[in-house]
Design a protein around this motif. Structure first.
Motif, PDB file in Angstrom:
ATOM      1  N   ASP A   1       0.830  -1.203   0.000  1.00 22.57           N
ATOM      2  CA  ASP A   1       0.000   0.000   0.000  1.00 22.57           C
ATOM      3  C   ASP A   1       0.867   1.256   0.000  1.00 22.57           C
ATOM      4  O   ASP A   1       0.926   2.005   0.985  1.00 22.57           O
ATOM      5  CB  ASP A   1      -0.943  -0.014   1.198  1.00 22.57           C
ATOM      6  N   GLY A   2       1.546   1.471  -1.119  1.00 27.38           N
ATOM      7  CA  GLY A   2       2.308   2.699  -1.292  1.00 27.38           C
ATOM      8  C   GLY A   2       3.509   2.831  -0.391  1.00 27.38           C
ATOM      9  O   GLY A   2       3.851   3.949   0.040  1.00 27.38           O
ATOM     10  N   SER A   3       4.196   1.716  -0.096  1.00 23.48           N
ATOM     11  CA  SER A   3       5.404   1.798   0.727  1.00 23.48           C
ATOM     12  C   SER A   3       6.409   2.752   0.094  1.00 23.48           C
ATOM     13  O   SER A   3       6.566   2.804  -1.134  1.00 23.48           O
ATOM     14  CB  SER A   3       6.048   0.410   0.868  1.00 23.48           C
ATOM     15  N   VAL A   4       7.106   3.517   0.936  1.00 26.44           N
ATOM     16  CA  VAL A   4       8.121   4.448   0.433  1.00 26.44           C
ATOM     17  C   VAL A   4       9.189   3.682  -0.349  1.00 26.44           C
ATOM     18  O   VAL A   4       9.610   4.095  -1.427  1.00 26.44           O
ATOM     19  CB  VAL A   4       8.748   5.241   1.596  1.00 26.44           C
ATOM     20  N   VAL A   5       9.631   2.562   0.208  1.00 27.20           N
ATOM     21  CA  VAL A   5      10.506   1.640  -0.507  1.00 27.20           C
ATOM     22  C   VAL A   5       9.641   0.481  -0.963  1.00 27.20           C
ATOM     23  O   VAL A   5       9.191  -0.328  -0.135  1.00 27.20           O
ATOM     24  CB  VAL A   5      11.654   1.129   0.384  1.00 27.20           C
ATOM     25  N   PRO A   6       9.355   0.358  -2.264  1.00 26.48           N
ATOM     26  CA  PRO A   6       8.425  -0.675  -2.725  1.00 26.48           C
ATOM     27  C   PRO A   6       8.859  -2.073  -2.310  1.00 26.48           C
ATOM     28  O   PRO A   6      10.037  -2.376  -2.202  1.00 26.48           O
ATOM     29  CB  PRO A   6       8.464  -0.517  -4.252  1.00 26.48           C
ATOM     30  N   VAL A   7       7.858  -2.915  -2.033  1.00 21.51           N
ATOM     31  CA  VAL A   7       8.131  -4.314  -1.700  1.00 21.51           C
ATOM     32  C   VAL A   7       8.763  -4.995  -2.912  1.00 21.51           C
ATOM     33  O   VAL A   7       8.294  -4.844  -4.039  1.00 21.51           O
ATOM     34  CB  VAL A   7       6.823  -5.038  -1.304  1.00 21.51           C
ATOM     35  N   VAL A   8       9.833  -5.733  -2.665  1.00 22.31           N
ATOM     36  CA  VAL A   8      10.511  -6.438  -3.757  1.00 22.31           C
ATOM     37  C   VAL A   8       9.766  -7.738  -4.048  1.00 22.31           C
ATOM     38  O   VAL A   8       9.165  -8.344  -3.143  1.00 22.31           O
ATOM     39  CB  VAL A   8      11.977  -6.739  -3.401  1.00 22.31           C
ATOM     40  N   PRO A   9       9.752  -8.188  -5.303  1.00 20.88           N
ATOM     41  CA  PRO A   9       9.097  -9.465  -5.622  1.00 20.88           C
ATOM     42  C   PRO A   9       9.698 -10.602  -4.809  1.00 20.88           C
ATOM     43  O   PRO A   9      10.903 -10.644  -4.558  1.00 20.88           O
ATOM     44  CB  PRO A   9       9.389  -9.627  -7.122  1.00 20.88           C
ATOM     45  N   MET A  10       8.855 -11.525  -4.389  1.00 21.08           N
ATOM     46  CA  MET A  10       9.277 -12.683  -3.615  1.00 21.08           C
ATOM     47  C   MET A  10       8.771 -13.949  -4.290  1.00 21.08           C
ATOM     48  O   MET A  10       7.674 -13.959  -4.867  1.00 21.08           O
ATOM     49  CB  MET A  10       8.735 -12.593  -2.177  1.00 21.08           C
TER      50      MET A  10
END
Length: 317
Positions: free
Chosen positions: A74-83
């Motif tokens: 939800d709009g993280s400042v540092v986008p979540v990396v694919p896992m």
């Protein structure tokens, strides 16, 4: 997309007449659930969780192998990396916890669906047993953080809130749900219209879903024997920028969404005393949210009066 368009995209499915009572609803759902191991989906809404999210995903993968995992960033400042093994959705602009859960639930495909926080660890076998129990019961099942047992909807200062007050005892029916480890059949989530959406980014999800389940005659079951290691954030640390008025906007909107005019107006003085100002009511009573509330209430088989008589008689005083 405008607010009105966004809320119209939120699926609210009409209740068929034959689903208006819990017992026949349960029989129909059970008839469709014959497999021993239900296919499960895990929905995790996350904002700026970083390493905590990775540990949560790893814990899920270790304790419920093969489950579909949907992470909504939800709009993280540092986008979540694919896992690996994770379906990743991202809101470039934060939409809030409730809308993120709603979006993840809509994107998932499992026959039973968990809604989890992004900072939780699980003991081996617990999620699997919860999934199996949910597959066999037309109920919302939840586990609690260590040391807590069950939640109850109670009147406080003229309003209704979830409070911890349960005791250990296996699977225990409660009127409230808390703890952020929830699972139900997809048919149950669909009957509720998905996860209820509130306007501001954080707060009151538990009260919203507890009341919505009650108005649909859907039991809430606390699995008191299962506990989650819930890594609460530090004091003062929140997933969203401070919004002092956001809680009151959500509170006023929750009452406008779920209660008919007479009950809403009766609660309004208590909402004002609690801190809801004119700006909060302006949001709650705006056309987009009024339309969403009309659609939500139109699917509820239980009236406000029946709700209060059944387990909140003090709300009538």
């Amino acid at each position: 997309m405008t607010l009105t368009e966004r809320l119209r995209d939120v699926a609210v499915k009409p209740v068929r007449q034959d689903l208006r009572e819990c017992v026949p609803c349960k029989e129909k759902m059970l008839a469709a659930m014959k497999a021993d191991a239900p296919t499960a989906s895990i929905v995790i809404a996350s904002r700026d969780e970083g390493e905590r999210l990775i540990r949560t995903v790893e814990s899920v993968q270790a304790t419920l192998p093969g489950a579909e995992i949907v992470v909504v960033d939800d709009g993280s400042v540092v986008p979540v990396v694919p896992m690996s093994g994770v379906t990743l959705l991202r809101h470039e602009t934060p939409q809030g916890c409730s809308l993120s859960r709603h979006a993840g639930l809509a994107a998932s495909t499992g026959r039973v669906v968990f809604i989890l926080d992004a900072h939780m660890l699980f003991r081996p076998g617990d999620l699997d047993r919860m999934a199996r129990y949910a597959a066999e019961h037309a109920a919302i099942v939840y586990a609690c953080p260590e040391g807590y047992f069950g939640a109850t909807l109670k009147q406080w200062n003229g309003l209704i809130f979830c409070k911890w007050d349960g005791v250990p005892g296996g699977y225990v029916q409660t009127t409230g749900m808390m703890g952020a480890c929830y699972v139900a059949q997809r048919a149950v989530w669909d009957r509720l219209g998905g996860w209820l959406v509130l306007p501001r980014q954080y707060g009151l999800d538990e009260e919203a879903m507890s009341l919505l389940a009650a108005k649909h005659n859907i039991p809430i079951i606390c699995a008191t024997m299962f506990h989650v290691e819930h890594h609460f954030r530090s004091v003062g640390e929140t997933p969203y920028p401070p919004d002092p008025n956001g809680y009151f906007v959500n509170l006023a909107t929750l009452y406008r969404l779920l209660f008919e005019d007479a009950a809403y107006q009766a609660f309004k003085p208590a909402l004002r005393r609690f801190g809801c100002g004119d700006d909060a009511f302006a949001v709650a009573e705006s056309p987009a949210w009024m339309e969403y509330g009309t659609r939500l209430r139109g699917t509820c088989p239980k009236s406000d009066l029946d709700l209060f008589l059944s387990f909140l008689p003090e709300a009538l005083t």
